[in-house]
Scaffold this active site. Structure first.
Site, mmCIF file in Angstrom:
data_model
loop_
_atom_site.group_PDB
_atom_site.id
_atom_site.type_symbol
_atom_site.label_atom_id
_atom_site.label_comp_id
_atom_site.label_asym_id
_atom_site.label_seq_id
_atom_site.Cartn_x
_atom_site.Cartn_y
_atom_site.Cartn_z
ATOM 1 N N ASN A 8 0.868 -1.179 0.000
ATOM 2 C CA ASN A 8 0.000 0.000 0.000
ATOM 3 C C ASN A 8 0.904 1.228 0.000
ATOM 4 O OD1 ASN A 8 -1.864 1.991 0.428
ATOM 5 N ND2 ASN A 8 -2.514 1.287 2.466
ATOM 6 N N LYS A 10 0.098 4.205 -0.443
ATOM 7 C CA LYS A 10 -0.610 5.382 0.106
ATOM 8 C C LYS A 10 -0.338 6.610 -0.777
ATOM 9 C CE LYS A 10 -0.532 3.239 4.618
ATOM 10 N NZ LYS A 10 -0.465 3.368 6.063
ATOM 11 N N HIS A 94 -9.894 1.153 4.447
ATOM 12 C CA HIS A 94 -8.657 1.362 5.227
ATOM 13 C C HIS A 94 -8.953 2.336 6.366
ATOM 14 C CE1 HIS A 94 -4.619 2.508 6.354
ATOM 15 N NE2 HIS A 94 -4.195 1.423 5.728
ATOM 16 N N GLU A 96 -7.353 4.713 7.503
ATOM 17 C CA GLU A 96 -7.066 6.123 7.204
ATOM 18 C C GLU A 96 -8.248 6.769 6.489
ATOM 19 O OE1 GLU A 96 -3.292 5.398 5.340
ATOM 20 O OE2 GLU A 96 -2.438 4.942 7.302
ATOM 21 N N GLU A 166 -5.895 -4.994 10.723
ATOM 22 C CA GLU A 166 -4.897 -3.948 10.943
ATOM 23 C C GLU A 166 -5.259 -3.155 12.199
ATOM 24 O OE1 GLU A 166 -2.777 -2.688 7.148
ATOM 25 O OE2 GLU A 166 -4.649 -1.595 7.148
ATOM 26 N N GLY A 172 1.897 2.240 10.979
ATOM 27 C CA GLY A 172 2.854 3.338 10.827
ATOM 28 C C GLY A 172 3.580 3.727 12.100
ATOM 29 N N SER A 213 2.841 -2.039 10.688
ATOM 30 C CA SER A 213 4.268 -2.001 11.042
ATOM 31 C C SER A 213 5.021 -3.297 10.751
ATOM 32 C CB SER A 213 4.446 -1.609 12.516
ATOM 33 O OG SER A 213 4.028 -0.270 12.700
HETATM 34 P P1 PGA Z 1 2.368 0.291 7.844
HETATM 35 O O1 PGA Z 1 0.950 0.505 7.128
HETATM 36 O O2 PGA Z 1 2.950 -0.974 7.303
HETATM 37 O O3 PGA Z 1 3.148 1.511 7.487
HETATM 38 O O4 PGA Z 1 2.087 0.200 9.315
HETATM 39 C C1 PGA Z 1 0.078 -0.566 6.942
HETATM 40 C C2 PGA Z 1 -1.200 -0.085 6.333
HETATM 41 O O5 PGA Z 1 -1.628 1.040 6.584
HETATM 42 O O6 PGA Z 1 -1.828 -0.817 5.552
#
Ligand code: PGA
Length: 251
Positions: A8, A10, A94, A96, A166, A172, A213
């Site tokens: 991803n 982003k 997601h 976010e 998640e 993150g 992460s």
């Molecule tokens: P990350 O993001 O690996 O940076 O924690 C995962 C995600 O948002 O799908």
């Protein structure tokens, strides 16, 4: 089903940076056959990246989709357009988007159905906040998200779905969940899926993946977890060497 590793990207990288990363991925991973590698760039670079990944095993995915096929929906992208661009997967719900843009479980459900009515596999993201976890309601929050996302969904012959667990507090932050806790949540999700879908569909058409992460240092703690069938990777997917190690971790 093969394990799946989803990058991803982003809203990161310039167009030049995304093209370079796609070229590097193609060089490093295009012959890897033990996992499905899916790359999800932003909408505006789907065409460019799709072109670069042609004739490789790397699969194109999108970061979002709208639930109608056409009409007066300013700024939205339909499943049909994603299919035209050779996308096979779409990230849906997601955290976010749920948290920054107010995406609801009902919207997620419409998107899941729209993907399956077309030829797209939804990657349905679910996960609890830190507060949910501290107040012992993580299980309920996650299961409700799963149930609402799949409300009224029938999986036909070739339909597949991916459920990405998640935990929001792990995204993150550099701090993934304890692997055993992820395993516990997978087990719970699977039990619930069995209430919603026939056993054969749960076994053959649903992949459970972890996101939050994941990197080249912690990946081996997760490989081999019961029911885990892949990863959704954010930050670590922007580094070609790190991402290649994650993809190769499945032997
Ligand atoms: P990350 O993001 O690996 O940076 O924690 C995962 C995600 O948002 O799908």
């Amino acid at each position: 089903m093969k394990p799946i590793v989803i990058a991803n990207w982003k809203m990161n990288l310039s167009l030049a940076g995304r093209k370079k990363l796609a070229q590097d991925l193609k060089k490093k991973l295009s012959r890897l056959s033990s996992v499905d590698v899916v790359v999800c760039p932003s909408f505006v670079s789907l065409a460019h990246i799709g072109e670069l990944l042609k004739k490789s095993k790397i699969i194109l995915g999108a970061q979002d989709v709208f639930w109608e096929d056409s009409g007066a929906y300013t700024g939205e992208i339909s499943p049909a357009v994603l299919e035209d661009l050779d996308c096979q997967y779409v990230i849906v719900g997601h955290s976010e988007r749920r948290h920054n843009l107010g995406e609801t479980d009902e919207m997620v459900n419409k998107k899941v159905k729209a993907c399956l009515e077309g030829d797209l596999t939804p990657i349905i993201c679910v996960g609890e906040t830190l507060e949910d976890r501290r107040e012992n309601r993580a299980d309920n929050v996650v299961l409700l998200q799963v149930r609402k996302a799949l409300d009224g969904v029938n999986l036909l012959e070739n339909d597949q779905i991916v459920i990405a667990y998640e935990p929001i507090w792990a995204i993150g932050t550099g701090e993934p969940i304890e692997p055993q806790e992820a395993e516990y949540m997978f087990d719970l999700i699977r039990q619930n899926l069995l209430d919603l879908l026939p056993l054969t569909k749960v076994n053959n058409s649903v992949r459970l993946v972890y996101g939050g992460s994941i990197n080249d240092k912690n990946i081996n703690e997760f490989i081999g977890l019961n029911l885990l069938n892949g990863f959704l990777v954010g930050n670590a997917s922007l580094d070609i060497d790190e991402f290649a190690l994650i993809c190769r971790a499945f032997k």
